[in-house]
Design an enzyme around this catalytic site. Sequence first.
Site, PDB file in Angstrom:
ATOM      1  CG  ASN A 253      -2.136   0.867   1.076  1.00 17.45           C
ATOM      2  OD1 ASN A 253      -2.142   1.795   0.276  1.00 17.45           O
ATOM      3  ND2 ASN A 253      -3.183   0.550   1.815  1.00 17.45           N
ATOM      4  CG  ASP A 256      -1.334   6.296  -3.408  1.00 13.91           C
ATOM      5  OD1 ASP A 256      -0.744   5.762  -2.439  1.00 13.91           O
ATOM      6  OD2 ASP A 256      -2.573   6.395  -3.479  1.00 13.91           O
ATOM      7  CB  SER A 287      -9.798   3.175  -1.316  1.00 17.11           C
ATOM      8  OG  SER A 287     -10.673   2.898  -2.389  1.00 17.11           O
ATOM      9  NE  ARG A 296      -3.935   5.859   1.215  1.00  8.43           N
ATOM     10  CZ  ARG A 296      -3.390   5.824  -0.007  1.00  8.43           C
ATOM     11  NH1 ARG A 296      -2.613   4.811  -0.342  1.00  8.43           N
ATOM     12  NH2 ARG A 296      -3.606   6.772  -0.889  1.00  8.43           N
TER      13      ARG A 296
END
Length: 328
Positions: A253, A256, A287, A296
Amino acid sequence: MKGLHGRCYLLRWRLMLWLSNNRIRLLLGFCLLLGTILMAGRISFIMGWHRQRYQSKVPSSRQRFTVLINTWRRQALLRKSVNHYSSCNNVDAVRVVWSEVEPPSDSLLFVLRQSVQSHSRRSSYKVDFRVDIHEEDNLNNRFMPLDGLKTDAIFSVDDDVVVPCDTLDFAFSVWSSASDSMVGFVPRMHWLDSKKHELKQPHYRYGGWWSVWWTGTYSMVLTKAAFFHRKYLELYTYRMPASFRDYVTTERNCEDLAMSFLVANVTGAPPIWVKGKLYEIGSSGISSLKGHSRHRTRCLNTFMDMYGNMPLVASSVKAVDAQSEWFW
């Protein structure tokens, strides 16, 4: 009876008079509205105003862009995505990041190539198409440098995200005016966590779409639909500390977010959020999983610790195509 009949006649006469007057008012209102619409359509001609797209003499590497599609076991979505993006006017190449254990089948490659070639024949511009196959299943693969690139601009997109061609062209024009920045459609924010003020260093929370919508503030644009300069592929893979890539590999994860940190650290500036239509044609992804925001948030603070500071810069600027918006 005679008096009652007279009153009824008077009421009927007044009603007919009222209806007649209102018909006239409605007719006049309709004519006024029609006249306004017709004048709005002619006002540019009357005033000598002509819509023009910004054009400048730029190197060939800046006239078009490469679409970089990240895919994973969704061949039907990949076919739709390749078919769509290869039809857009300013696309130079469509590249697919393939990280599955099994390579793409010959039948899939045939369909994808046929799709690209059919659009190339109609537009008279030959769009380059390649599938970049990686032996390891790793999210860092989406930012590996690409051989044979002819453009500076990379549009990174997930296989389940479709951005209309005209919206994509506008975003490309925004990126062309600020080519060191990330320019994208999916904004996110890092928020200072006031509940953990007792810590020696700041602690941040990951802010999703609703926090951006409510405050109008963002500090990242996700690479599921974003433009950036090709140089960041090189920087991400070879110049960024390996600890970032190792963390992404372990957690599966936040690649980005790592790219957002990298670009912000290089530029010292915020990204640019572009207002535009975006369609997610898939069902669900990472997500949608439980605990996504918490995960996150952990990535944000881990990356900040690795840098030794918080490079992300907040902004409230939004790029809007004024030619396609009445109210902007």
